[in-house]
Design a protein around this motif. Structure first.
Motif, short mmCIF file in Angstrom:
data_model
loop_
_atom_site.label_atom_id
_atom_site.label_comp_id
_atom_site.label_asym_id
_atom_site.label_seq_id
_atom_site.Cartn_x
_atom_site.Cartn_y
_atom_site.Cartn_z
N UNK A 146 0.95 -8.35 1.94
CA UNK A 146 1.37 -7.89 0.62
C UNK A 146 2.83 -7.45 0.72
N UNK A 147 3.60 -7.92 -0.21
CA UNK A 147 5.02 -7.58 -0.26
C UNK A 147 5.31 -6.78 -1.53
N UNK A 148 6.42 -6.07 -1.53
CA UNK A 148 6.82 -5.27 -2.69
C UNK A 148 6.89 -6.13 -3.95
N UNK A 149 7.39 -7.34 -3.83
CA UNK A 149 7.49 -8.24 -4.99
C UNK A 149 6.12 -8.59 -5.55
N UNK A 150 5.11 -8.70 -4.67
CA UNK A 150 3.75 -8.99 -5.13
C UNK A 150 3.20 -7.84 -5.96
N UNK A 151 3.43 -6.63 -5.48
CA UNK A 151 2.95 -5.45 -6.20
C UNK A 151 3.66 -5.34 -7.54
N UNK A 152 4.96 -5.56 -7.55
CA UNK A 152 5.73 -5.51 -8.79
C UNK A 152 5.17 -6.52 -9.79
N UNK A 153 4.91 -7.74 -9.34
CA UNK A 153 4.39 -8.79 -10.22
C UNK A 153 3.03 -8.40 -10.79
N UNK A 154 2.13 -7.88 -9.96
CA UNK A 154 0.80 -7.49 -10.43
C UNK A 154 0.87 -6.40 -11.49
N UNK A 155 1.73 -5.42 -11.27
CA UNK A 155 1.87 -4.33 -12.24
C UNK A 155 2.47 -4.86 -13.54
N UNK A 156 3.48 -5.70 -13.43
CA UNK A 156 4.12 -6.23 -14.64
C UNK A 156 3.20 -7.16 -15.42
N UNK A 157 2.30 -7.86 -14.74
CA UNK A 157 1.33 -8.69 -15.44
C UNK A 157 0.37 -7.82 -16.26
N UNK A 158 -0.01 -6.66 -15.73
CA UNK A 158 -0.94 -5.77 -16.43
C UNK A 158 -0.24 -4.93 -17.49
N UNK A 159 1.02 -4.59 -17.24
CA UNK A 159 1.80 -3.78 -18.18
C UNK A 159 3.09 -4.54 -18.49
N UNK A 160 3.03 -5.57 -19.33
CA UNK A 160 4.17 -6.47 -19.53
C UNK A 160 5.46 -5.81 -19.99
N UNK A 161 5.36 -4.71 -20.71
CA UNK A 161 6.58 -4.07 -21.20
C UNK A 161 7.15 -3.06 -20.20
N UNK A 162 6.51 -2.90 -19.06
CA UNK A 162 6.93 -1.90 -18.09
C UNK A 162 8.14 -2.36 -17.29
N UNK A 163 8.94 -1.38 -16.91
CA UNK A 163 9.97 -1.59 -15.90
C UNK A 163 9.36 -1.11 -14.58
N UNK A 164 9.37 -1.94 -13.58
CA UNK A 164 8.68 -1.63 -12.32
C UNK A 164 9.66 -1.78 -11.16
N UNK A 165 9.75 -0.74 -10.36
CA UNK A 165 10.59 -0.74 -9.17
C UNK A 165 9.69 -0.44 -7.98
N UNK A 166 9.62 -1.34 -7.01
CA UNK A 166 8.74 -1.14 -5.85
C UNK A 166 9.58 -1.30 -4.59
N UNK A 167 9.37 -0.35 -3.67
CA UNK A 167 10.03 -0.42 -2.36
C UNK A 167 8.96 -0.35 -1.28
N UNK A 168 9.28 -0.94 -0.16
CA UNK A 168 8.39 -0.92 1.00
C UNK A 168 8.64 -2.17 1.81
N UNK A 169 8.82 -1.99 3.09
CA UNK A 169 9.17 -3.16 3.89
C UNK A 169 8.26 -3.37 5.10
N UNK A 170 7.19 -2.57 5.20
CA UNK A 170 6.29 -2.77 6.35
C UNK A 170 5.01 -3.50 5.98
N UNK A 171 4.87 -3.87 4.70
CA UNK A 171 3.73 -4.65 4.27
C UNK A 171 2.49 -3.86 3.90
N UNK A 172 2.47 -2.55 4.14
CA UNK A 172 1.29 -1.75 3.79
C UNK A 172 1.62 -0.42 3.12
N UNK A 173 2.83 0.10 3.29
CA UNK A 173 3.24 1.37 2.68
C UNK A 173 4.31 1.07 1.63
N UNK A 174 4.07 1.55 0.40
CA UNK A 174 4.97 1.24 -0.70
C UNK A 174 5.21 2.46 -1.56
N UNK A 175 6.33 2.43 -2.26
CA UNK A 175 6.65 3.42 -3.29
C UNK A 175 6.95 2.65 -4.57
#
Length: 83
Positions: free
Chosen positions: A1-30
């Motif tokens: 799982x990458x930060x971009x994947x999480x961002x995409x999933x959140x934006x698909x569920x909340x299309x009007x949201x602005x989503x910023x995701x950070x995390x580079x180890x594949x399991x811990x994200x902000x």
């Protein structure tokens, strides 16, 4: 799982949201999620909306840890004005 994947999933569920995701180890994200859909909802209800967007990926530990901050656009603007 990458930060971009999480961002995409959140934006698909909340299309009007602005989503910023950070995390580079594949399991811990902000994530910071800014959405008008959060208006009038408790912090727990806001986080549940975001967690629902990620489905069972949290339970399967594809995402081991997610630090989550949610804001309405107005609350985000106020937060940024204080920074």
């Amino acid at each position: 799982m990458q930060a971009a994947d999480i961002q995409r999933l959140i934006q698909e569920a909340l299309p009007s949201a602005e989503v910023l995701v950070r995390g580079d180890d594949g399991v811990h994200f902000e994530a910071v999620v800014i959405s008008a859909e959060f208006a009038g909802k408790s912090l727990i209800a806001q986080h549940r909306l975001v967690n629902a967007a990620l489905g069972d990926r949290l339970q399967r530990e594809e995402i081991h840890a997610l630090g989550l901050r949610t804001f309405t656009p107005e609350a985000w603007a106020a937060q940024q004005a204080q920074a």
